[in-house]
Structure formats: structure tokens, C-alpha cells
Design a protein around this motif. Structure first.
Motif, PDB file in Angstrom:
ATOM      1  N   GLU A  39       9.712  -2.378   5.955  1.00  0.00           N
ATOM      2  CA  GLU A  39      10.465  -1.459   5.111  1.00  0.00           C
ATOM      3  C   GLU A  39      10.539  -2.043   3.709  1.00  0.00           C
ATOM      4  O   GLU A  39      10.970  -3.190   3.530  1.00  0.00           O
ATOM      5  N   ARG A  77       1.475  -0.680   7.723  1.00  0.00           N
ATOM      6  CA  ARG A  77       2.085   0.563   7.238  1.00  0.00           C
ATOM      7  C   ARG A  77       3.510   0.279   6.791  1.00  0.00           C
ATOM      8  O   ARG A  77       4.223  -0.500   7.432  1.00  0.00           O
ATOM      9  N   GLU A 120       0.336   3.631   3.380  1.00  0.00           N
ATOM     10  CA  GLU A 120      -0.498   2.441   3.335  1.00  0.00           C
ATOM     11  C   GLU A 120      -0.785   2.115   1.878  1.00  0.00           C
ATOM     12  O   GLU A 120      -1.069   3.020   1.087  1.00  0.00           O
ATOM     13  N   ILE A 177       6.054   7.122   5.349  1.00  0.00           N
ATOM     14  CA  ILE A 177       5.237   5.999   5.809  1.00  0.00           C
ATOM     15  C   ILE A 177       3.927   6.056   5.044  1.00  0.00           C
ATOM     16  O   ILE A 177       3.274   7.109   4.995  1.00  0.00           O
ATOM     17  N   LEU A 191       7.358   1.597   5.388  1.00  0.00           N
ATOM     18  CA  LEU A 191       8.387   2.633   5.381  1.00  0.00           C
ATOM     19  C   LEU A 191       9.186   2.531   4.098  1.00  0.00           C
ATOM     20  O   LEU A 191       9.647   1.441   3.719  1.00  0.00           O
ATOM     21  N   CYS A 212       9.452   0.822  14.367  1.00  0.00           N
ATOM     22  CA  CYS A 212       9.009  -0.405  13.709  1.00  0.00           C
ATOM     23  C   CYS A 212       8.273  -1.284  14.714  1.00  0.00           C
ATOM     24  O   CYS A 212       8.790  -1.599  15.776  1.00  0.00           O
ATOM     25  N   TRP A 218       8.540   7.780  15.109  1.00  0.00           N
ATOM     26  CA  TRP A 218       8.455   6.616  14.226  1.00  0.00           C
ATOM     27  C   TRP A 218       9.171   5.429  14.854  1.00  0.00           C
ATOM     28  O   TRP A 218      10.296   5.559  15.355  1.00  0.00           O
ATOM     29  N   TYR A 228       5.293   1.627  12.043  1.00  0.00           N
ATOM     30  CA  TYR A 228       5.302   1.063  10.694  1.00  0.00           C
ATOM     31  C   TYR A 228       5.675  -0.406  10.822  1.00  0.00           C
ATOM     32  O   TYR A 228       6.294  -0.839  11.789  1.00  0.00           O
TER      33      TYR A 228
END
Length: 730
Positions: A483, A511, A574, A572, A513, A12, A10, A480
């Protein structure tokens, strides 16, 4: 929680905050908020304020005229006008996937304004190869049949750029060819009347990423402009077909690609109320979509068109489906496409389960390239399954169907790669073992004598072992973008993120988080498709955290409820609209789609918090200094890649590592990220590395966001080295 494949890495993909001036500019166009949209746009390198309005609103984009194709287009129009004036018969040569079928449909309708299509002495016809018995592209038997029928001009779409032998054969039979295509060009121009291919443009040109259907549309646009008094059908009426092919083909939605997709989605939405293409309306009804989202194509219409050739082989009726004005006939054909898609899912699921059973018997610790075969596998779905296996396991995957009774006995199938590995080069290195082969760095089709299959498996694994310097795959990565908390989810965030649509390659669906979450009210369902053995598994849940009292609905496809962790976890997701809700069109019902989940506190390199240990002198380890050093290391790696690409000379791995000051793991991740920038990494020997540029557009990308896994790995390695030095010193 058990995993069937390695956990994803994972990180960002939007690490930087945009300047306040940029945020304020975005907020003028955002329906709500705007700061999160600005963050996404900034990190996706959509930073030019003069282009911003045109990116977000197609009404303000200045499309590139078809005349940009220059002399090639002029030659094509001149030859078409000659055919119109002399009433010559003309054939469209298409392809069997969604891009090829929609491209054929666009030419069928567009050229049909100039050439007679009626049952009596038609001037216009089309030919689409059979997926199961023919390959992509032109072939001699088809050309011979068209020539025998009196055809003297063929217009290709989504194919033809590399068919030198077939083009030469057509010329011997007195057949001229106009190629409209978007695939890789040969070093020499083939001997055709015209070659209209956006790959002739620089990589930053607004037409560079056009798919086959969009190139076909540009040809029709030019013909409309050349003889405006003839067409009775508005050019814009073709745009719903253009959007279907563009989005289904997964091209990068930049420049005119994005503009045409935006315009096409507007035309697609109209089909439910005032259909100009009844078949498109019937496809929307079959997949319970409203035509207002790109996912209505990528998860709805596109798979149904593609399924026809995967199951039946012959996709010719799809052109009639997309262009017929007969509502009853369109309904019948849409049902056939829908049935084919249900059958495709059933076959794909069966093949996937069979592949997974073989994988259980495979020692993946000694396998770098997955090569599996079975006489019972359906060739039409092998590419889909290979893509899923490659993504799950981080290894190039070849899946083949054995035909031991053939003459000669062959294995035939598809191959899919992972980011940073040039599949075409890898497989082509063993061309002496193959019967037929074609593709590009990420996907390919192939056949080979059955007796060569063990040799190919061993050779590919040895080849990749030499290149990687180790056995195994590349850890799957999962980006992702933002956040958020559960309280952030809902209409306002959805409206803000929707400004990015249409999403696709180069502009993925955002996406999100969420940390320290819990699942409540989880239950799973097994959904049976009527008349088929296919069974879907879906888990429903309410996602909760400390930000609000109420949960937010979500789904997890292909998983049981007991696979959800009971303890706090990070997820994570959508954000989407429930398209199966009967009220979702007028009263949207928002939900999340779960992408991945892990226990809270299970960090990756991208999220490691560096403690403030002190040097013997009392100076702390500065995380800012580590970040600055890692960024400089990344820029140095880019410089090395450019140099090696320019010179074509390999360099020892040891020398590159010494130059960068990093170990094996950061170097591996860095070389992988170079693949995302359009570089191809080669390994002439286990000790040497060579790098070439394969796409030419890496200079326009936002290097830092793409490099984040590398930056994190360098930071982690440097921190651990410094920490070990401190421990030794104390």
C-alpha cells in the motif's frame, strides 16, 4: 460504475513485516530504500540470507551444471558423439510456440557447431508441426518423412515425453530419439535413447522449472563441455534466445530458471547495439522495446513469435528469423511476424466480441462450465480468449470451432481453467465423448464429434455441480503487494521493485494499492493499427491523492474515460516505464498501469475492520484471537489435505467442515487456495471431497500469504457469529 463481469476479491499477498535483520541485509543490495523490497522478498519466501545475493545479482549465483541430469544426459551425449563421428544426418523436432521455436533455434545453432548445416548435403535439419493441421508432439507422418530422407536420429525439444506410440513407430523405422522436454512424465520411461526432462528432479531442485528452451540449452552446454575444441560460437551467445523462451513460456523463474533469464536479458539488451541475432534486434525495434525488461519479451517478442503459428499455422520461418545473420532477411521475417501479431490481435478481438455476445445470451446463474462454439471462430486464438473469459468469470471455459463439413463433423478448440480446478481431470472424465484430448490441469486442447457437443456441455456442468455442491463460478481474486501513496510513485520505488526482475510465475510483478484517489485530466484514445481493422482503446489520466500536489500519469487499456469514477476511489496499479516514449530509454518516463478500481470504502473480507463490540461480560472480541484461530484453522486444513492426499480416501464435506468449524464460503475459498499450493480437489459425489497433491512443491511455499483470502473469510465468519451471539444475549 458498471462491470461486465464479477468484481475481483482484493487481498494483500504480503501481510507480514520482515525482521529488522532481514531488512538490513536487503538494504545492502537495494539501490534505494530497501524495506519494501525486503517485505516482498520475505512474503515470497525468499528468506535465506545466504541465497539472497545470488537471487538479486546473477554474478553471485552458482548455476547447476548440466551433468546434474546424470545417466540420461551421458547417453544423449554418447549418441550425439557417435553421430558426429559417423557424420550421420540428424533432425531437430520442435514445437510451434515461443518456447518450442527458441528451443529449436538453440539446438539449430548449438548442434550446428558440430553438424554441417550448409546447402550442400546438410547433416542438420529441423521439423516444426503446423499448429492448424497437426498437434503438439511427435506424429507418424512427420517421422515417416524424416526416416525416408535418411534421418536416423531425432532430437526433440519442448516435446516428446508422452509420445509412446510415435516413439515406438520411430524405432520400427530404425530412428533413435533423444527427448529434451519439460512436460509431465508418464509413469514408465518411454523406450528412447535418452530422456532429459527436469520433471525427474524433486520439486525443490534448482533445475525443476526449466522450460523447453532451457533444457535444450543444457544439452548444448554438455556437448560443448564434451568436445570443447570444436565450437567456434560462445555458448553464452545463445542466452538471449533462452531468455525469450523461458519468459514467454510462463515457467516459474526460480533457481537456474531465474539465473538463465537474468543472463539472457543482459544478452538481449546487447542486440540493439551489437547484434549477434539480427532478427531479435528487428523484433525489438518492431515492438519498440529496448530489451532490458522481461515485459519486452512477454508483451513484445513472445506474442510475435506465437502469433506466426496462430495465423499462418507454420512457424518454421521463425527459426530462420531468430538465427539468421542476414540483416535484410531478418528485417523481412520480423515484419512478417509483426504483421501476424497485428492480425492475431484483430482476430482475437473479433472472437472475443463474438464470445461476449454469446455470453449475454447465456444464463450464468445456472452455468458452472462455459462451453461455447461457433463455425467462424479462428482455432489459433481460442486458447487466448478462453483464458480471458475464465479469468473474468471464474469458470472453466471451453471454446470450440465447429466444422460441420468435416469427415466426420468435428468441433475443435481450447480449454482454460481457474485456480483450484483440475481442468484435465474434469474434461477427461468425459473422454468417451471426445475425439482427441491433451493438456494439463490449467489448459488443454480438444476435439470431439459435433453431435457430442451438447452432451459434453451438460456433462461437464453436471460433473462440476457435483464437485462444488452448487452452481456458479469462483470469485476472481486480485492480489496486491504494497500500500503506497501517489507521493511514493516514481524512480526510487521503481528502482527498488526492479530488483525483483525478472518477474513471472512464482514471482509476479508487484501490484500497488492506493486509497482515496481521484482521476484528473482523463481522456481516451482509439489507436488504429495501420493496414488493419484492429483498434485499441486506451484512457490516459493523472492519479492524485492528498500526499502531493501533482498527479502521476497512468493508463487504462481497453476502457473509456467515463468508466473512471468521479468520486474518491481505491486503485490497484503496476508501476512501469512508458516504453513508447521516445526519451524513455535515456530519460525514463514513469507511469502506472491501472489494474482495477472501486469506490473508496467498498471493502472485501480481507479489509474488514472489526468493531470492538463487547460480550455481556464486558470482554471485547479480540481481533488478534480471531486471527490466531483462523491461522490454526488453515494449518488444520493443510493437515487434512496432506492426509487425504496420502491415503487417497475421500471424506464427507460435513465431516471436514465440523473438523474445521467453518461454513460453506470459507471452505470453498480454502479449497480454492489449496489449488495454489499444488493440491487438486476432487468431488467423487456431491457430499464427498478428495484431495491429491499434483505438483509436490507445496511444502516450500509461504502458506500464510497464499492463505490470506481463507484467513480473512474465517475471521469474518467468526466475527459475524460472535456478533450475532452478542445481539441475542442483549
Amino acid at each position: 460504475m458498471e462491470r461486465s463481469h464479477p468484481p475481483a476479491f482484493w487481498h494483500c499477498s504480503t501481510p507480514n513485516s520482515p525482521p529488522d535483520e532481514f531488512v538490513r541485509a536487503v538494504q545492502r543490495y537495494a539501490p534505494t530504500g530497501g524495506r519494501r523490497l525486503a517485505t516482498l522478498l520475505w512474503n515470497r519466501n525468499q528468506r535465506d540470507l545466504s541465497d539472497l545475493r545470488g537471487f538479486l545479482d546473477a554474478d553471485y549465483y552458482q548455476p547447476t551444471p548440466a551433468t546434474a541430469f546424470g545417466a540420461e544426459l551421458q547417453q544423449a551425449i554418447a549418441r550425439l558423439q557417435q553421430a558426429i563421428a559417423h557424420q550421420e544426418p540428424l533432425a531437430i523436432w520442435g514445437d510451434f510456440d515461443a518456447d518450442g521455436v527458441t528451443a529449436t533455434s538453440v539446438l539449430w545453432e548449438g548442434l550446428g557447431q558440430f553438424f554441417h548445416r550448409g546447402p550442400d548435403s546438410p547433416q542438420l535439419s529441423y521439423y516444426i508441426p503446423n499448429r492448424l493441421t497437426e498437434s503438439h508432439g511427435l506424429n507418424r507422418p512427420g517421422i515417416e518423412r524424416l526416416a525416408a530422407a535418411g534421418i536416423r536420429l531425432i532430437v526433440t525439444c519442448d516435446t516428446g515425453s508422452t509420445n509412446l506410440d510415435e516413439i515406438q513407430y520411430a524405432a520400427e523405422l530404425g530412428v533413435d530419439i533423444i527427448v529434451t522436454d519439460h512436460h509431465t512424465l508418464l509413469p514408465q520411461r518411454p523406450p528412447v535413447t535418452a530422456l532429459i526432462n527436469p520433471r525427474n528432479f524433486p520439486a525443490d531442485h534448482p533445475l525443476y522449472h526449466l522450460s523447453g528452451v532451457a533444457v535444450a540449452y543444457k544439452l548444448v552446454e554438455a556437448l560443448y563441455a564434451a568436445q570443447p575444441e570444436i565450437p567456434q560460437q560462445p555458448l553464452e551467445s545463445l542466452l538471449d534466445l533462452v531468455a525469450i523462451g523461458l519468459i514467454a513460456d510462463l515457467v516459474e523463474l526460480r533457481g537456474d530458471c531465474r539465473y538463465l533469464a537474468q543472463r539472457g536479458l543482459v544478452q538481449l539488451r546487447r542486440q540493439l547495439e551489437t547484434p549477434t541475432h539480427p532478427g531479435v534486434k528487428e523484433l525489438l525495434l518492431a515492438c519498440k522495446r529496448h530489451g532490458d525488461r522481461p515485459t519486452d519479451i512477454s508483451f513484445g517478442i513472445g506474442p510475435r513469435i506465437n502469433a506466426v503459428s496462430r495465423i499462418y499455422g507454420d512457424a518454421s520461418f521463425c527459426v530462420e528469423l531468430l538465427t539468421s545473420r542476414d540483416g535484410d532477411r531478418s528485417r523481412q521475417l520480423a515484419q512478417q511476424a509483426n504483421d501476424a501479431n497485428d492480425r492475431r490481435k484483430e482476430v482475437q478481438q473479433r472472437v472475443l466480441q463474438s464470445v461476449q455476445r454469446q455470453l449475454q445470451q447465456t444464463d450464468l446463474s445456472t452455468t458452472s462450465v462455459i462451453v461455447l462454439s461457433d463455425p467462424q471462430w479462428d482455432v489459433g486464438v481460442l486458447g487466448l480468449v478462453a483464458g480471458q473469459i475464465a479469468s473474468d468469470w471464474g469458470r472453466p471455459t471451453l471454446l470450440l470451432c465447429e466444422d460441420p463439413l468435416g469427415d466426420p463433423p468435428l468441433a475443435r478448440g481450447s480449454a482454460r481453467s481457474v485456480a483450484g480446478l483440475d481442468l484435465y481431470e474434469l474434461v477427461n472424465s468425459q473422454s468417451h465423448l471426445l475425439h482427441r484430448f491433451g493438456g494439463h490441469p490449467f489448459a488443454a486442447g480438444l476435439s470431439l464429434p459435433l453431435e457430442n457437443l451438447p452432451l459434453l456441455r451438460e456433462a461437464l456442468n453436471q460433473q462440476l455441480l457435483q464437485r462444488l455442491g452448487r452452481v456458479g463460478g469462483i470469485q476472481p481474486s486480485l492480489d496486491y503487494d504494497l500500500e503506497v501513496t501517489v507521493a511514493d510513485l516514481g524512480q526510487d520505488l521503481f528502482a527498488e521493485l526492479k530488483c525483483l526482475e525478472p518477474c513471472g510465475m512464482g514471482n509476479p510483478v508487484p501490484r500497488l494499492l492506493l486509497r482515496q484517489c481521484q482521476f484528473e485530466g482523463a481522456y481516451h484514445q482509439k489507436l488504429q493499427v495501420k493496414g488493419h481493422k484492429l483498434q485499441y482503446l486506451i484512457t490516459h489520466f493523472q492519479l492524485q491523492d492528498a500526499s502531493c500536489d501533482r498527479g502521476f500519469p497512468g493508463t487504462w487499456w481497453g476502457h473509456y474515460q467515463d468508466e473512471l469514477p468521479a468520486n474518491p476511489c481505491d486503485v490497484i496499479v503496476e508501476l512501469d516505464v512508458n516504453t513508447n516514449s521516445k526519451t524513455s530509454y535515456k530519460i525514463p518516463k514513469y507511469q502506472v498501469r491501472l489494474i482495477d478500481v472501486r469506490p473508496s470504502g467498498e471493502s472485501t473480507a480481507s479489509e474488514i475492520v472489526l468493531p470492538d463490540f463487547s460480550q455481556p461480560s464486558g470482554d471485547p472480541i479480540s481481533t488478534e484471537a480471531l486471527a490466531e484461530t483462523s491461522q490454526q484453522t488453515w494449518l488444520t486444513l493443510i493437515g487434512i489435505a496432506k492426509y487425504l492426499s496420502r491415503t487417497g480416501e475421500p471424506r464427507p464435506r460435513r465431516v471436514i467442515q465440523e473438523k474445521l468449524g467453518i461454513g460453506d464460503r470459507p471452505l470453498e475459498i480454502g479449497l480454492n487456495r489449496l489449488g495454489h499450493l499444488g493440491f487438486s480437489v476432487h468431488y467423487p459425489s456431491p457430499e464427498d471431497i478428495a484431495i491429491t497433491a499434483i505438483s509436490g512443491d507445496w511444502g516450500d511455499r509461504h502458506l500464510e500469504s497464499l492463505a490470506q483470502p481463507f484467513l480473512d473469510a474465517v475471521c469474518e465468519e467468526q466475527f459475524r457469529q460472535r456478533h450475532r451471539q452478542q445481539e441475542r444475549a442483549t
